[in-house]
Design a protein around this motif. Structure first.
Motif, mmCIF file in Angstrom:
data_model
loop_
_atom_site.group_PDB
_atom_site.id
_atom_site.type_symbol
_atom_site.label_atom_id
_atom_site.label_comp_id
_atom_site.label_asym_id
_atom_site.label_seq_id
_atom_site.Cartn_x
_atom_site.Cartn_y
_atom_site.Cartn_z
ATOM 1 N N THR A 123 0.828 -1.203 0.000
ATOM 2 C CA THR A 123 0.000 0.000 0.000
ATOM 3 C C THR A 123 0.860 1.250 0.000
ATOM 4 N N ILE A 124 1.921 1.226 0.798
ATOM 5 C CA ILE A 124 2.830 2.366 0.859
ATOM 6 C C ILE A 124 3.503 2.575 -0.495
ATOM 7 N N ARG A 125 3.968 1.457 -1.081
ATOM 8 C CA ARG A 125 4.637 1.566 -2.380
ATOM 9 C C ARG A 125 3.689 2.084 -3.463
ATOM 10 N N SER A 126 2.483 1.545 -3.478
ATOM 11 C CA SER A 126 1.525 1.956 -4.512
ATOM 12 C C SER A 126 1.106 3.411 -4.315
ATOM 13 N N THR A 127 0.964 3.840 -3.064
ATOM 14 C CA THR A 127 0.614 5.232 -2.780
ATOM 15 C C THR A 127 1.747 6.157 -3.207
ATOM 16 N N TRP A 128 2.965 5.780 -2.871
ATOM 17 C CA TRP A 128 4.147 6.553 -3.263
ATOM 18 C C TRP A 128 4.247 6.641 -4.785
ATOM 19 N N GLN A 129 4.017 5.512 -5.453
ATOM 20 C CA GLN A 129 4.075 5.453 -6.907
ATOM 21 C C GLN A 129 3.035 6.375 -7.528
ATOM 22 N N TYR A 130 1.836 6.354 -6.966
ATOM 23 C CA TYR A 130 0.765 7.187 -7.505
ATOM 24 C C TYR A 130 1.051 8.671 -7.288
ATOM 25 N N LEU A 131 1.416 9.033 -6.043
ATOM 26 C CA LEU A 131 1.594 10.443 -5.702
ATOM 27 C C LEU A 131 2.748 11.091 -6.453
ATOM 28 N N PHE A 132 3.863 10.387 -6.562
ATOM 29 C CA PHE A 132 5.073 11.034 -7.061
ATOM 30 C C PHE A 132 5.519 10.561 -8.447
ATOM 31 N N VAL A 133 4.718 9.657 -9.054
ATOM 32 C CA VAL A 133 5.022 9.236 -10.422
ATOM 33 C C VAL A 133 3.792 9.393 -11.312
ATOM 34 N N ASP B 147 3.563 15.554 -13.013
ATOM 35 C CA ASP B 147 3.810 15.976 -14.386
ATOM 36 C C ASP B 147 5.111 15.320 -14.853
ATOM 37 N N PRO B 148 5.063 14.441 -15.850
ATOM 38 C CA PRO B 148 6.274 13.739 -16.290
ATOM 39 C C PRO B 148 7.328 14.655 -16.898
ATOM 40 N N ARG B 149 6.921 15.843 -17.315
ATOM 41 C CA ARG B 149 7.869 16.762 -17.937
ATOM 42 C C ARG B 149 8.867 17.317 -16.933
ATOM 43 N N THR B 150 8.467 17.418 -15.665
ATOM 44 C CA THR B 150 9.333 18.043 -14.662
ATOM 45 C C THR B 150 9.883 17.066 -13.630
ATOM 46 N N SER B 151 9.372 15.854 -13.608
ATOM 47 C CA SER B 151 9.734 14.907 -12.542
ATOM 48 C C SER B 151 11.210 14.516 -12.549
ATOM 49 N N GLY B 152 11.876 14.613 -13.710
ATOM 50 C CA GLY B 152 13.281 14.245 -13.785
ATOM 51 C C GLY B 152 14.236 15.383 -13.471
ATOM 52 N N TRP B 153 13.714 16.580 -13.206
ATOM 53 C CA TRP B 153 14.563 17.726 -12.924
ATOM 54 C C TRP B 153 15.098 17.667 -11.496
ATOM 55 N N LEU B 154 16.202 18.342 -11.266
ATOM 56 C CA LEU B 154 16.857 18.349 -9.958
ATOM 57 C C LEU B 154 15.882 18.718 -8.842
ATOM 58 N N LEU B 155 15.843 17.887 -7.786
ATOM 59 C CA LEU B 155 15.024 18.064 -6.581
ATOM 60 C C LEU B 155 13.546 17.737 -6.787
ATOM 61 N N PHE C 171 8.217 24.783 -0.382
ATOM 62 C CA PHE C 171 7.428 23.556 -0.453
ATOM 63 C C PHE C 171 6.212 23.733 -1.364
ATOM 64 N N VAL C 172 5.546 24.882 -1.244
ATOM 65 C CA VAL C 172 4.377 25.148 -2.084
ATOM 66 C C VAL C 172 4.782 25.232 -3.560
ATOM 67 N N THR C 173 5.905 25.897 -3.836
ATOM 68 C CA THR C 173 6.346 26.003 -5.229
ATOM 69 C C THR C 173 6.834 24.663 -5.763
ATOM 70 N N TRP C 174 7.366 23.796 -4.880
ATOM 71 C CA TRP C 174 7.735 22.447 -5.311
ATOM 72 C C TRP C 174 6.493 21.698 -5.788
ATOM 73 N N ILE C 175 5.414 21.815 -5.037
ATOM 74 C CA ILE C 175 4.154 21.171 -5.421
ATOM 75 C C ILE C 175 3.679 21.697 -6.770
ATOM 76 N N MET C 176 3.805 23.009 -6.960
ATOM 77 C CA MET C 176 3.395 23.618 -8.229
ATOM 78 C C MET C 176 4.171 23.009 -9.393
ATOM 79 N N VAL C 177 5.489 22.946 -9.270
ATOM 80 C CA VAL C 177 6.314 22.425 -10.364
ATOM 81 C C VAL C 177 6.072 20.935 -10.572
ATOM 82 N N LYS C 178 5.814 20.229 -9.510
ATOM 83 C CA LYS C 178 5.624 18.783 -9.582
ATOM 84 C C LYS C 178 4.313 18.404 -10.276
#
Length: 275
Positions: free
Chosen positions: A10-20, A24-32, A156-163
């Protein structure tokens, strides 16, 4: 054989969903930007240094001058915010000011929006140096709850925006904020030049007033998502509106304490002298 703890899937699937999957796949590979651990670690390190490590280190030391470093830093911040403001103006010259959808394509304009949001996020990380300089100069009285909350929340808020939504309607925040920060860091640079210049800097309080106007505009602009179908995530108002209200409250309280309260004290002193 390694036993798999209950709930791990459940933890893995939740992590996978939230952060993958949801990101946005366009920005997920950028630093941080892969997951929140790096930026959260930076913020924890920042708070640890500001609240504990830094003051302990400086306890028996003379404050550092840092004048030249801070002047260079403030000039770089002015330049960075001028660039970001120019990018925001370019975007909003092509946007509908009332309602702007999120463009998830890989077109040149959509990617320019995403990159602008990412640079804005990095700029919020660089803002943390403000507090580091306070600690090293032993200006601990300037490290208020408002200061710490603002500098911790924005990265943190701007990280969410970019993500999740790098572009579109929410970039109005960056448009307003970078304009204010041009004036703010410009003021800091001029103030660092010394007393001969400081006597002309009577307009400091108006920067705070401008910040209050900024929060009102951000609140009004983002409230439109609740009224119109902007093809932009409505859940973002849960992030932007409470922040705008709380920031307004904190900055308004700061304004009263810094500018209204001294005026009242001066008037009371004049009344006492006149008796």
């Amino acid at each position: 054989m390694v036993e798999v703890l209950p709930g791990n899937d459940t933890i893995r699937s939740t992590w996978q969903y939230l952060f993958v999957e949801a990101a946005d796949p366009r920005t997920s590979g950028w630093l941080l930007m892969g997951n929140p651990i790096p930026v959260v670690s930076i913020l924890f390190a920042y708070l640890y240094f500001v609240l504990k490590c830094g003051p302990n280190y400086m306890k028996d030391k003379q404050p550092y001058s840092l004048k030249r470093i801070m002047m260079v830093y403030n000039l770089l911040q002015v330049a960075a915010n001028v660039y970001l403001f120019n990018e925001a103006i370019y975007m909003w010259s092509r946007f509908d000011w009332n309602c702007q959808p999120l463009d998830l394509t890989t077109s040149a304009f959509a990617m320019r929006q995403s990159w602008g949001c990412y640079l804005y996020f990095l700029n919020k990380i660089s803002d943390l140096l403000d507090t580091v300089f306070f600690v090293l100069r032993k200006k601990n009285k300037q490290i208020s709850f408002l200061h710490l909350f603002h500098h911790t929340m924005m990265p943190f808020v701007t990280w969410i925006m970019v993500k999740y939504f790098p572009g579109g309607h929410i970039t109005f925040i960056g448009l307003a904020n970078t304009f204010v920060h041009i004036l703010l860091y410009g003021y800091y640079y001029l103030a660092a030049l010394g007393p001969n210049i400081q006597k002309y800097l009577w307009w400091k309080k108006y920067i705070t007033r401008l910040q209050l106007i900024q929060f009102c505009l951000v609140f009004i602009h983002n409230t439109q998502l609740l009224v119109f179908d902007c093809d932009f995530p409505k859940w973002t108002v849960l992030l932007t509106l409470p922040n705008a209200i709380f920031f307004y409250y904190l900055f308004n309280d700061f304004y009263k304490q810094s500018y209204d309260a001294p005026k009242k004290d001066d008037k009371q002193k004049e009344k006492i002298k006149s008796k």
